[in-house]
Write a protein that holds these residues in place. Structure first.
Motif, PDB file in Angstrom:
ATOM      1  N   GLU A 103       0.851  -1.190   0.000  1.00 61.47           N
ATOM      2  CA  GLU A 103       0.000   0.000   0.000  1.00 61.47           C
ATOM      3  C   GLU A 103       0.887   1.241   0.000  1.00 61.47           C
ATOM      4  OE1 GLU A 103      -3.640   0.880   2.763  1.00 61.47           O
ATOM      5  OE2 GLU A 103      -1.857   1.802   3.663  1.00 61.47           O
ATOM      6  N   ASN A 154      -2.551   0.687 -11.482  1.00 67.26           N
ATOM      7  CA  ASN A 154      -2.647   0.176 -10.111  1.00 67.26           C
ATOM      8  C   ASN A 154      -3.816  -0.803  -9.989  1.00 67.26           C
ATOM      9  OD1 ASN A 154      -0.613   1.861  -8.484  1.00 67.26           O
ATOM     10  ND2 ASN A 154      -1.740   3.416  -9.641  1.00 67.26           N
ATOM     11  N   VAL A 163      -6.950   1.412  -6.343  1.00 66.39           N
ATOM     12  CA  VAL A 163      -6.662   2.832  -6.134  1.00 66.39           C
ATOM     13  C   VAL A 163      -7.913   3.526  -5.608  1.00 66.39           C
ATOM     14  CG1 VAL A 163      -7.228   3.436  -8.528  1.00 66.39           C
ATOM     15  CG2 VAL A 163      -5.772   4.959  -7.181  1.00 66.39           C
ATOM     16  N   LYS A 164      -7.706   4.437  -4.690  1.00 65.32           N
ATOM     17  CA  LYS A 164      -8.813   5.262  -4.210  1.00 65.32           C
ATOM     18  C   LYS A 164      -8.277   6.645  -3.859  1.00 65.32           C
ATOM     19  CE  LYS A 164      -8.528   3.737   0.622  1.00 65.32           C
ATOM     20  NZ  LYS A 164      -9.217   3.002   1.701  1.00 65.32           N
ATOM     21  N   TYR A 165      -9.175   7.621  -3.928  1.00 62.67           N
ATOM     22  CA  TYR A 165      -8.847   8.995  -3.553  1.00 62.67           C
ATOM     23  C   TYR A 165      -9.664   9.372  -2.322  1.00 62.67           C
ATOM     24  CZ  TYR A 165      -7.175   9.515  -8.454  1.00 62.67           C
ATOM     25  OH  TYR A 165      -6.535   9.368  -9.666  1.00 62.67           O
ATOM     26  N   THR A 199      -2.818   3.643  -3.222  1.00 62.83           N
ATOM     27  CA  THR A 199      -2.731   2.576  -4.228  1.00 62.83           C
ATOM     28  C   THR A 199      -2.248   1.291  -3.564  1.00 62.83           C
ATOM     29  OG1 THR A 199      -0.445   3.121  -4.814  1.00 62.83           O
ATOM     30  CG2 THR A 199      -2.193   4.233  -6.045  1.00 62.83           C
ATOM     31  N   VAL A 226      -4.051   9.944  -2.070  1.00 62.95           N
ATOM     32  CA  VAL A 226      -4.082   8.859  -3.059  1.00 62.95           C
ATOM     33  C   VAL A 226      -3.538   7.591  -2.399  1.00 62.95           C
ATOM     34  CG1 VAL A 226      -3.302   8.071  -5.317  1.00 62.95           C
ATOM     35  CG2 VAL A 226      -3.717  10.517  -4.920  1.00 62.95           C
ATOM     36  N   ASN A 281      -0.779  -2.692  -4.700  1.00 71.39           N
ATOM     37  CA  ASN A 281      -0.340  -3.589  -5.770  1.00 71.39           C
ATOM     38  C   ASN A 281       0.412  -4.771  -5.179  1.00 71.39           C
ATOM     39  OD1 ASN A 281      -0.974  -2.043  -8.385  1.00 71.39           O
ATOM     40  ND2 ASN A 281       0.090  -0.491  -7.180  1.00 71.39           N
ATOM     41  N   ARG A 324     -13.897   5.753  -5.154  1.00 73.88           N
ATOM     42  CA  ARG A 324     -13.345   4.464  -5.582  1.00 73.88           C
ATOM     43  C   ARG A 324     -13.851   4.134  -6.985  1.00 73.88           C
ATOM     44  NH1 ARG A 324     -14.909   0.763  -0.481  1.00 73.88           N
ATOM     45  NH2 ARG A 324     -16.695   2.177  -0.432  1.00 73.88           N
ATOM     46  N   LEU A 366      -2.988   6.526 -13.046  1.00 69.87           N
ATOM     47  CA  LEU A 366      -3.270   5.958 -11.724  1.00 69.87           C
ATOM     48  C   LEU A 366      -4.320   4.855 -11.812  1.00 69.87           C
ATOM     49  CD1 LEU A 366      -3.282   9.256  -9.622  1.00 69.87           C
ATOM     50  CD2 LEU A 366      -1.778   7.299  -9.235  1.00 69.87           C
TER      51      LEU A 366
END
Length: 602
Positions: free
Chosen positions: A288, A309, A312-314, A327, A325, A329, A480, A305
């Motif tokens: 993360e 990824n 991903v969420k803001y 992310t 941000v 993976n 999201r 983005l």
């Protein structure tokens, strides 16, 4: 007087019995015997003079008025909250008699919806569930399926009766080769993940929390985040439904595919989901990465983005230009987890929030740090979300104060930038904070190859609306993404294979149990939600999450909502399936009946 009171409160059968006892009293007998408890007296009572009767009547009347005034005064004193400076007396409510032993009070996690019912079934196996549904269908009594009660709108609640599968929580079969798992629908997400991790499997995606029952999280179309990953209902490859009219049936892509796709996101109304077979993925560790950016930078890097990824969420912070941000993976098999030394320790990252808390205590509670309130918790033991709740509790609807807290949150995230490594079920969770009102909408955002940028335009319009209307909007506004779903009742349903959808949640916390303050927050939240609905939803083709949609009380607003839902979802096909599978509507509740009235009612 006493006899009349007893009769009024008696059970109907008792009333009938009492009337039978009184029947022998004829009209003539009633004339000579006005006092039933003195029927043995044969000497007539002297008739009082009119003056004495009038005086007694007046006296009783004024005594009654006096008692009424005194009662109202006492009731008012003990029922209404006092101003903050009147600390000698806390607000109280009337105390009612204890509830009957057979009356169950069921509320959702946020405490925003609650029902009381005498019918709450918890079968332990499929046969017991089948019997419960069969008997309810025969008696035409409702047994609305309810999961863990985490839906903000209480979509699973019903006063008439409920059925809960918390005791049906077993992992039934794991197929390592096909990477599938078959489970009872009452199993919680965390239980499921723990039950299959030794097989090297996990779920493809997760929502913010892990306490949902699998049946519930599937039926409401819940989701995680990742533009390549669909909502959770898409992970279901077959289901076993216990239906009132057709008994227990199995549906899948091969067996009755039309009903299968409709029932995957069926809101619990097409049958009680008893078993679910889920497509899993290999268990893996994720990295993360949390960074803080600005809106201008986000616009420049947004496509990258989303596409590069897995998750991903803001997190947008109202009244600031800050965008957090996050992310996630898979850990690289060659490079391994990143080596990173954070600039700030966890204590340093949160210290300014603690300082704001102390400052706010001095302002709102008139105490100093040298003489703290003995009831105050040790703030060094509180997490950021706990501190935020305590800060907001002091003045939750003061816009300037909320802005100050939002700015502190933005600074907290700036000092918390960095990496975190863990298994997907550990990393993909999110501390949502305490009890809250939330409205989350889903709308199309183009394709992965060609994002429409409508998702960022939505946020820009939303933040401008907040500032223009002086809404005391706390952070964060969570954004999201998911891929499309093939379930026609999903808010992310689409025939376009490459379509992506954005999900945006607005929030107002309920950081106190004070009834008056909760009521004021609730009113402000619905004003906030109404503004977003009237200004943004139609423009962006946004529809609310099924677990967060609220039914309006106004008839015209309800009719408009029903018409709007018909434009997006196959309501006629859904209602037809309900009539075939549940003709007596035993799996329904008032919320569903208002959202999806039958065609003749519309």
């Amino acid at each position: 007087m006493l006899r009349a009171l007893i009769l009024k409160r008696s059970h109907p059968s008792s009333l009938h019995h009492h009337h039978h006892l009184l029947k022998p009293l004829t009209s003539s007998a009633a004339t000579t015997s006005r006092r039933p408890f003195c029927t043995t007296t044969t000497t007539p009572t002297p008739t009082p003079t009119p003056i004495a009767s009038s005086t007694t009547s007046e006296l009783r009347k004024y005594l009654g008025y006096t008692a009424l005034v005194l009662f109202c005064g006492v009731a008012t004193y003990y029922s209404f909250p006092f101003p903050e400076n009147a600390k000698h007396k806390k607000a109280q409510f009337f105390r009612y008699a204890p509830l009957p032993d057979d009356l169950h009070t069921v509320s959702n996690w946020s405490g925003t919806h609650e029902v009381q019912t005498r019918v709450f079934h918890q079968p332990e196996n499929l046969q017991q569930l089948e019997n419960v549904v069969k008997e309810a269908h025969k008696a035409k009594t409702r047994i609305r399926p309810v999961g863990s009660g985490l839906s903000p709108n209480g979509i699973g609640l019903s006063r008439a009766g409920m059925v809960n599968l918390a005791l049906m929580d077993k992992v039934l079969e794991v197929d390592k080769g096909k990477k599938t798992v078959r489970v009872e629908a009452g199993i919680r997400v965390q239980q499921l993940v723990d039950g299959i991790k030794d097989s090297g499997l996990t779920l493809q995606n997760f929502a913010s929390i892990r306490e949902q029952q699998i049946g519930g999280i599937v039926q409401v179309g819940a989701h995680g985040t990742g533009a390549r990953l669909p909502p959770i209902d898409e992970q279901v490859i077959s289901m076993k439904l216990v239906t009132p009219a057709k008994g227990t049936i199995e549906v899948s892509k091969e067996k009755d595919p039309e009903l299968f796709y409709l029932a995957r996101c069926g809101l619990g109304a097409l049958g009680v989901v008893a078993e679910v077979t889920i497509q899993c993925v290999e268990r893996q560790e994720l990295v993360e990465h949390t960074t803080v950016s600005k809106v201008k930078e986000i616009k420049k890097n947004h496509k990258k983005l989303l596409s590069e990824n897995k998750h991903v969420k803001y997190l947008h912070i109202p009244y600031t230009d800050t965008v957090v941000v996050v992310t996630c993976n898979p850990v690289s098999k060659w490079r391994g987890p990143p080596k990173f030394t954070p600039k700030y320790s966890s204590d340093e990252a949160i210290q300014h929030v603690r300082d704001l808390y102390k400052e706010s205590l001095q302002k709102y509670r008139k105490i100093t740090t040298e003489s703290p309130d003995s009831n105050e918790p040790d703030i060094n033991e509180l997490s950021f979300t706990e501190l935020r709740d305590k800060l907001l509790a002091m003045d939750p609807l003061n816009k300037d104060y909320v802005i100050k807290i939002n700015q502190a949150e933005a600074e907290f995230w700036r000092k918390s930038e960095g990496y975190r490594v863990g298994w997907s079920d550990e990393i993909l969770g999110f501390d949502c904070g305490g009890q809250q009102w939330v409205s989350e909408t889903c709308f199309p955002a183009g394709t992965l190859a060609k994002p429409s940028m409508k998702d960022l335009e939505f946020i820009e319009d939303l933040k401008q609306l907040i500032e223009k209307q002086d809404i005391p909007a706390p952070a964060p506004i969570e954004q999201r993404w998911t891929a499309r779903s093939k379930s026609p009742m999903s808010p992310a349903s689409s025939s376009g294979e490459d379509d992506i959808f954005s999900w945006v949640g607005i929030i107002m916390y309920l950081p106190t149990m004070d009834a008056r303050q909760r009521k004021e927050i609730t009113e402000e939240f619905f004003h906030y939600r109404h503004l977003t609905q009237s200004r943004l939803w139609d423009r962006y083709s946004a529809y609310e999450h099924w677990a967060k949609i609220e039914v309006p009380k106004d008839k015209e607003e309800l009719a408009a909502l029903q018409a709007r839902l018909r434009k997006r979802f196959p309501v006629d096909a859904y209602n037809k399936a309900r009539r075939e599978l549940d003709p007596n509507k035993i799996l329904s509740n008032n919320k569903l009946e208002k959202l999806f009235p039958s065609s003749d009612i519309v």
